[in-house]
Design an enzyme around this catalytic site. Structure first.
Site, PDB file in Angstrom:
ATOM      1  N   CYS A   2      -2.642 -16.730   4.461  1.00  0.00           N
ATOM      2  CA  CYS A   2      -2.133 -16.728   3.587  1.00  0.00           C
ATOM      3  C   CYS A   2      -3.706 -17.740   2.103  1.00  0.00           C
ATOM      4  O   CYS A   2      -4.237 -16.674   2.455  1.00  0.00           O
ATOM      5  CB  CYS A   2      -1.676 -18.673   3.735  1.00  0.00           C
ATOM      6  SG  CYS A   2      -0.670 -18.813   5.054  1.00  0.00           S
ATOM      7  N   ARG A  27      -2.347 -12.731  -1.392  1.00  0.00           N
ATOM      8  CA  ARG A  27      -2.653 -13.036   0.398  1.00  0.00           C
ATOM      9  C   ARG A  27      -0.635 -13.551   1.278  1.00  0.00           C
ATOM     10  O   ARG A  27      -0.954 -13.642   2.093  1.00  0.00           O
ATOM     11  CB  ARG A  27      -3.198 -14.253   0.926  1.00  0.00           C
ATOM     12  CG  ARG A  27      -5.121 -13.476   0.477  1.00  0.00           C
ATOM     13  CD  ARG A  27      -6.058 -14.521   0.607  1.00  0.00           C
ATOM     14  NE  ARG A  27      -6.012 -15.103   2.061  1.00  0.00           N
ATOM     15  CZ  ARG A  27      -6.968 -13.832   2.835  1.00  0.00           C
ATOM     16  NH1 ARG A  27      -7.165 -13.457   2.814  1.00  0.00           N
ATOM     17  NH2 ARG A  27      -6.810 -14.255   4.166  1.00  0.00           N
ATOM     18  N   TRP A  75       1.701 -17.716   3.412  1.00  0.00           N
ATOM     19  CA  TRP A  75       3.000 -16.095   4.382  1.00  0.00           C
ATOM     20  C   TRP A  75       3.485 -16.896   5.347  1.00  0.00           C
ATOM     21  O   TRP A  75       2.924 -16.872   6.437  1.00  0.00           O
ATOM     22  CB  TRP A  75       1.462 -15.099   4.427  1.00  0.00           C
ATOM     23  CG  TRP A  75       2.580 -13.647   5.109  1.00  0.00           C
ATOM     24  CD1 TRP A  75       2.437 -13.707   5.785  1.00  0.00           C
ATOM     25  CD2 TRP A  75       3.338 -12.753   4.088  1.00  0.00           C
ATOM     26  NE1 TRP A  75       3.166 -12.628   6.626  1.00  0.00           N
ATOM     27  CE2 TRP A  75       4.187 -12.317   5.288  1.00  0.00           C
ATOM     28  CE3 TRP A  75       3.523 -12.958   2.926  1.00  0.00           C
ATOM     29  CZ2 TRP A  75       4.597 -10.561   4.816  1.00  0.00           C
ATOM     30  CZ3 TRP A  75       4.263 -11.494   2.676  1.00  0.00           C
ATOM     31  CH2 TRP A  75       4.406 -10.739   3.064  1.00  0.00           C
ATOM     32  N   ASN A 101      -3.902 -21.678   7.375  1.00  0.00           N
ATOM     33  CA  ASN A 101      -3.838 -20.364   7.622  1.00  0.00           C
ATOM     34  C   ASN A 101      -4.415 -19.558   9.158  1.00  0.00           C
ATOM     35  O   ASN A 101      -5.145 -20.297   9.383  1.00  0.00           O
ATOM     36  CB  ASN A 101      -4.896 -19.769   7.047  1.00  0.00           C
ATOM     37  CG  ASN A 101      -5.310 -18.222   6.643  1.00  0.00           C
ATOM     38  OD1 ASN A 101      -3.302 -17.043   6.828  1.00  0.00           O
ATOM     39  ND2 ASN A 101      -5.528 -17.332   6.629  1.00  0.00           N
ATOM     40  N   GLY A 102      -3.548 -19.209   9.468  1.00  0.00           N
ATOM     41  CA  GLY A 102      -3.690 -19.279  10.901  1.00  0.00           C
ATOM     42  C   GLY A 102      -2.279 -19.865  11.671  1.00  0.00           C
ATOM     43  O   GLY A 102      -1.340 -19.597  10.982  1.00  0.00           O
ATOM     44  N   GLU A 486       4.573  10.261  11.765  1.00  0.00           N
ATOM     45  CA  GLU A 486       3.368   9.290  11.118  1.00  0.00           C
ATOM     46  C   GLU A 486       2.523   9.409  10.047  1.00  0.00           C
ATOM     47  O   GLU A 486       3.074   8.744   9.442  1.00  0.00           O
ATOM     48  CB  GLU A 486       3.542   7.928  11.920  1.00  0.00           C
ATOM     49  CG  GLU A 486       3.161   6.522  11.157  1.00  0.00           C
ATOM     50  CD  GLU A 486       3.543   5.988  10.045  1.00  0.00           C
ATOM     51  OE1 GLU A 486       5.049   6.583   9.373  1.00  0.00           O
ATOM     52  OE2 GLU A 486       3.320   5.065   9.255  1.00  0.00           O
ATOM     53  N   LYS A 490       2.388  10.177   6.336  1.00  0.00           N
ATOM     54  CA  LYS A 490       1.883   9.431   5.570  1.00  0.00           C
ATOM     55  C   LYS A 490       0.901   9.672   4.573  1.00  0.00           C
ATOM     56  O   LYS A 490       0.122   9.982   2.993  1.00  0.00           O
ATOM     57  CB  LYS A 490       0.162   9.132   6.468  1.00  0.00           C
ATOM     58  CG  LYS A 490       0.807   7.816   6.802  1.00  0.00           C
ATOM     59  CD  LYS A 490       0.606   6.015   6.065  1.00  0.00           C
ATOM     60  CE  LYS A 490       1.438   5.662   6.334  1.00  0.00           C
ATOM     61  NZ  LYS A 490       2.711   5.719   6.495  1.00  0.00           N
ATOM     62  N   GLU A 493       3.488  10.886   1.497  1.00  0.00           N
ATOM     63  CA  GLU A 493       3.395   9.888   0.508  1.00  0.00           C
ATOM     64  C   GLU A 493       2.330   9.252  -0.060  1.00  0.00           C
ATOM     65  O   GLU A 493       2.193   9.286  -1.450  1.00  0.00           O
ATOM     66  CB  GLU A 493       4.243   8.292   1.072  1.00  0.00           C
ATOM     67  CG  GLU A 493       2.909   8.366   2.359  1.00  0.00           C
ATOM     68  CD  GLU A 493       4.024   6.649   2.889  1.00  0.00           C
ATOM     69  OE1 GLU A 493       4.862   6.544   2.412  1.00  0.00           O
ATOM     70  OE2 GLU A 493       3.645   6.748   3.860  1.00  0.00           O
ATOM     71  N   HIS A 509       9.876  27.448  18.702  1.00  0.00           N
ATOM     72  CA  HIS A 509      12.005  28.121  18.420  1.00  0.00           C
ATOM     73  C   HIS A 509      11.627  27.701  17.502  1.00  0.00           C
ATOM     74  O   HIS A 509      12.596  27.450  16.827  1.00  0.00           O
ATOM     75  CB  HIS A 509      12.758  26.524  18.937  1.00  0.00           C
ATOM     76  CG  HIS A 509      12.374  26.440  20.728  1.00  0.00           C
ATOM     77  ND1 HIS A 509      13.014  27.047  21.146  1.00  0.00           N
ATOM     78  CD2 HIS A 509      11.910  25.969  21.524  1.00  0.00           C
ATOM     79  CE1 HIS A 509      12.639  26.646  22.796  1.00  0.00           C
ATOM     80  NE2 HIS A 509      12.188  25.545  22.646  1.00  0.00           N
ATOM     81  N   LYS A 612       7.086  -0.237  -2.646  1.00  0.00           N
ATOM     82  CA  LYS A 612       6.956  -1.155  -1.335  1.00  0.00           C
ATOM     83  C   LYS A 612       8.671  -1.508  -0.424  1.00  0.00           C
ATOM     84  O   LYS A 612       8.474  -1.350   0.475  1.00  0.00           O
ATOM     85  CB  LYS A 612       6.409  -2.320  -1.896  1.00  0.00           C
ATOM     86  CG  LYS A 612       5.960  -2.740  -0.799  1.00  0.00           C
ATOM     87  CD  LYS A 612       4.653  -2.570   0.538  1.00  0.00           C
ATOM     88  CE  LYS A 612       4.301  -2.568   2.172  1.00  0.00           C
ATOM     89  NZ  LYS A 612       3.995  -1.369   3.108  1.00  0.00           N
TER      90      LYS A 612
HETATM   91  C1  AGP Z   1       5.755   3.659   5.276  1.00  0.00           C
HETATM   92  O1  AGP Z   1       4.777   4.168   4.375  1.00  0.00           O
HETATM   93  C2  AGP Z   1       6.817   3.712   3.564  1.00  0.00           C
HETATM   94  N1  AGP Z   1       6.564   2.599   3.075  1.00  0.00           N
HETATM   95  C3  AGP Z   1       7.874   3.537   4.324  1.00  0.00           C
HETATM   96  O2  AGP Z   1       8.771   4.344   4.801  1.00  0.00           O
HETATM   97  C4  AGP Z   1       8.901   2.257   5.280  1.00  0.00           C
HETATM   98  O3  AGP Z   1       8.051   1.973   6.028  1.00  0.00           O
HETATM   99  C5  AGP Z   1      10.240   1.957   5.221  1.00  0.00           C
HETATM  100  O4  AGP Z   1      10.598   2.041   3.531  1.00  0.00           O
HETATM  101  C6  AGP Z   1      10.775   1.206   5.431  1.00  0.00           C
HETATM  102  O5  AGP Z   1      10.478  -0.247   4.809  1.00  0.00           O
HETATM  103  P1  AGP Z   1      10.297  -1.703   5.475  1.00  0.00           P
HETATM  104  O6  AGP Z   1       9.771  -1.581   6.948  1.00  0.00           O
HETATM  105  O7  AGP Z   1      10.348  -2.887   4.585  1.00  0.00           O
HETATM  106  O8  AGP Z   1      12.367  -1.910   5.739  1.00  0.00           O
END
Ligand code: AGP
Length: 617
Positions: A2, A27, A75, A101-102, A486, A490, A493, A509, A612
């Site tokens: 927060c 935050r 938050w 905060n915490g 993963e 990364k 993206e 394969h 996001k």
């Molecule tokens: C991950 O780096 C991406 N931003 C994206 O794959 C994200 O994980 C996905 O859109 C799911 O989002 P969420 O966890 O908010 O549901």
């Protein structure tokens, strides 16, 4: 996480506090509030939603002017983001105001104690207990700083507290355990804040508070003691960041800051969920044990990084509970006409809690009678609201689009759910659960350890960028396979490169045809101490690709001598139990992708084409 601001000086406190909160809104932004001391009273205003909602409230119902005040942007961890749960919280007399905060781990016992002594608590939060405890202590000692010290000695968990009392109109008191709190020293005025961004418009002279310290702010001087009242030595420093850098904690990007916050995020996600005896306490999940006992399968639905967390959760759930566990891309789930019934436990994993694909998947599951448990980082968001139960991660706001700390905390939450299922269904003995919990409790330190050894990874990323490579492959086995996926995500993206993750055993394969001279291939190697067959096979895979010219980038446990001869670049991680390795193996891949993106001149926090939270199907 927060945002907190406190002020005492000659300026209108409300102006200073609100402008400070604006600098801290990253935050937390699900509610906000302020308290100002004026004419011997506390005047307070608080609203759910973003800070702009509070500003509208203040425009409609102005507070009296005063030169002492505190503020908070929240938050949520305990209690949904409502007006009642917004900070500041006041005691019943309205003469004590506090922001926090915490996580106060023993708040339930304190709430019960206060209720027995006749206190009427108005919110669901852990924070409110502090306002009532401060009021009690102040009535006996008449000093806010001493009251704070006495209260802090009773609290367990992580907390940064800032409080005011109407009887001390020129004083603001703060306390710090784990969550950050810095003091700003101005000319005839003093500031308190979660980070310097809140007050560097007024002063760049700061003092960092240490662990278990209480600070008393007055216009002309600041006093710092420990929780027992012993004067404390503090470090003063000059802030040379600009305001924007300060919001990022001095990092160039939020993503770098959030990678660095992972040890704390992991530790915070465990806070309050392990009792003094080392057992799991997930009462907050509020799903009857009978539902968990009667469930005959688990289906995990998620997207992107959250889906990778679900893939790792599958190994833990099946190993610890012997329940079949399916992991489904949320966007595919409901179109395959899945077999669901009231004995299906669906786990929906989402950082934002607003991902439409995941939301539609859980709605479909509930229509079929399945029970849904959400794992989410955003308190009060749609997915937990529409689920039967929720286990929140405590990563704090994740601003960068590329998910990092949320992913690690999703893994921690998934392990906790898997252990909880084992505990409730009797497939894991208490001592076995305790053993895994001890290993989980050590992870934060191990992540910190990895973060301290990342310079060679950054150099490697720069060399891959300089070589003009546009393809990187990622291999892994067992829980290392989702880690490979993963790592590839990364890189896609952030660096906009062709990056692909494979199960190492799948290479022969088909994908091995992709191997050519100097092609960078990242390989996540399982622990040699766990399922040694896994380890030996992946060493063979490394030899296969190396024989075809690949540039092998190997992530392996420190001391894994068998793999070293075949690694062009060896990235060593601390030893962990097989199932927990993703918590440390992922970190170098985050750093690698972030550095490569930077080297390619990409925008790191908001990569092209991405959002996001994807709130469309
Ligand atoms: C991950 O780096 C991406 N931003 C994206 O794959 C994200 O994980 C996905 O859109 C799911 O989002 P969420 O966890 O908010 O549901």
């Amino acid at each position: 996480m927060c945002g907190i601001v406190g002020y005492v000086g000659g300026q209108p406190a409300l102006d200073v506090v609100i402008s400070g909160l604006k600098r801290l809104e990253y935050r937390g932004y699900d509610s906000a509030g302020v308290t100002v001391l004026a004419d011997g009273q506390l005047a307070a205003a608080k609203k759910s939603g973003k800070l702009a909602n509070l500003e509208k409230e203040l425009a409609a119902r102005p507070l009296p002017s005063g030169t002492t005040g505190i503020g908070h942007t929240r938050w949520a961890t305990h209690g949904a983001p409502t007006d009642a749960n917004a900070h500041p919280h006041l005691d019943n007399s309205g003469r004590v105001g506090v922001v926090h905060n915490g996580i106060i781990e023993n708040f339930a016992a304190l709430r019960a104690e206060l209720a027995e002594r006749g206190h009427a608590l108005a919110s669901e939060t852990d924070t409110e207990v502090v306002a009532h405890l401060l009021a009690e202590e102040f009535s006996s000692c008449g000093d806010l700083a001493e009251s704070m010290r006495r209260v802090c000695r009773r609290l367990e968990g992580a907390f940064t507290l800032v409080a005011v009392h109407a009887d001390e109109p020129d004083v603001v008191v703060g306390a710090r355990r784990n969550s950050p709190l810095v003091v700003g020293i101005g000319a005839g005025e003093s500031f308190l804040a979660s980070d310097v961004a809140a007050f560097i418009a007024h002063t760049r002279e700061a003092v960092e508070l240490g662990q278990d310290q209480v600070v008393e702010l007055r216009r002309e001087h600041v006093t710092v003691t420990d929780f027992d009242g012993v004067p404390a030595d503090v470090r003063a420093y000059h802030v040379d960041w600009d305001a924007s850098a300060a919001e990022k904690g001095g990092y160039d990007y939020f993503m770098l800051k959030e990678i660095a916050e992972q040890p704390k995020a992991v530790a915070d996600t465990l806070l309050g969920r392990i009792d003094a005896g080392g057992s799991l306490t997930l009462d907050e999940v509020r799903m009857p044990a009978s539902v968990l006992r009667e469930a005959d399968k688990v289906v995990i639905v998620a997207c992107g990084t959250a889906f990778h967390a679900g893939m790792i959760a599958k190994y833990a759930i099946e190993h610890w509970t012997r329940m079949p566990c399916e992991v489904e891309l949320a966007s595919e789930f409901r179109y395959r006409d899945p077999i669901l019934d009231p004995r299906t436990l669906v786990i929906a994993i989402s950082q934002s809690g607003e991902t439409m694909d995941t939301l539609m998947a859980l709605r479909h599951a509930r229509e079929q009678g399945a029970k849904v448990l959400a794992i989410c980082n955003t308190n009060g968001s749609t997915i937990p609201r529409e689920s039967d139960a929720v286990l929140y991660t405590h990563a704090g706001p994740e601003v960068a689009v590329a998910s990092t700390k949320a992913f690690l905390t999703q893994l921690v939450a998934c392990y906790l759910v898997a252990l909880y299922l084992g505990q409730v269904r009797g497939t894991k003995w208490g001592d076995e659960i305790g053993s895994v919990i001890r290993e989980l409790s050590a992870i934060a330190t191990q992540v910190d350890d990895v973060l301290g050894t990342m310079e060679p990874v950054r150099e490697l990323a720069r060399s891959v960028a300089a070589a003009g490579k546009n393809t990187v492959l990622f291999l892994g086995r067992h829980v290392g396979y989702p880690v490979a996926l993963e790592g590839a995500l990364k890189l896609k993206e952030l660096a906009y490169m062709h990056a692909e993750g494979f199960a190492a055993g799948e290479l022969k394969h088909g994908p091995i045809a992709l191997i050519e001279d100097d092609l960078p291939v990242v390989v996540v190697v399982p622990s040699p101490r766990g399922r040694s067959v896994l380890h030996d096979k992946i060493v063979s895979n490394i030899q296969e690709i190396r024989a075809r010219g690949a540039r092998t980038i190997v992530i392996a446990e420190r001391g894994d001598a068998a793999v070293a001869p075949y690694a062009d670049h060896l990235i060593e991680i601390p030893p962990t139990p097989t199932l927990l390795q993703p918590l440390v193996a992922t970190v170098p891949l985050q750093v690698f992708a972030c550095e490569l993106a930077t080297a390619r001149g990409n925008e790191v926090d908001q990569p092209r084409n991405l959002a996001k939270s994807v709130t469309v199907e």
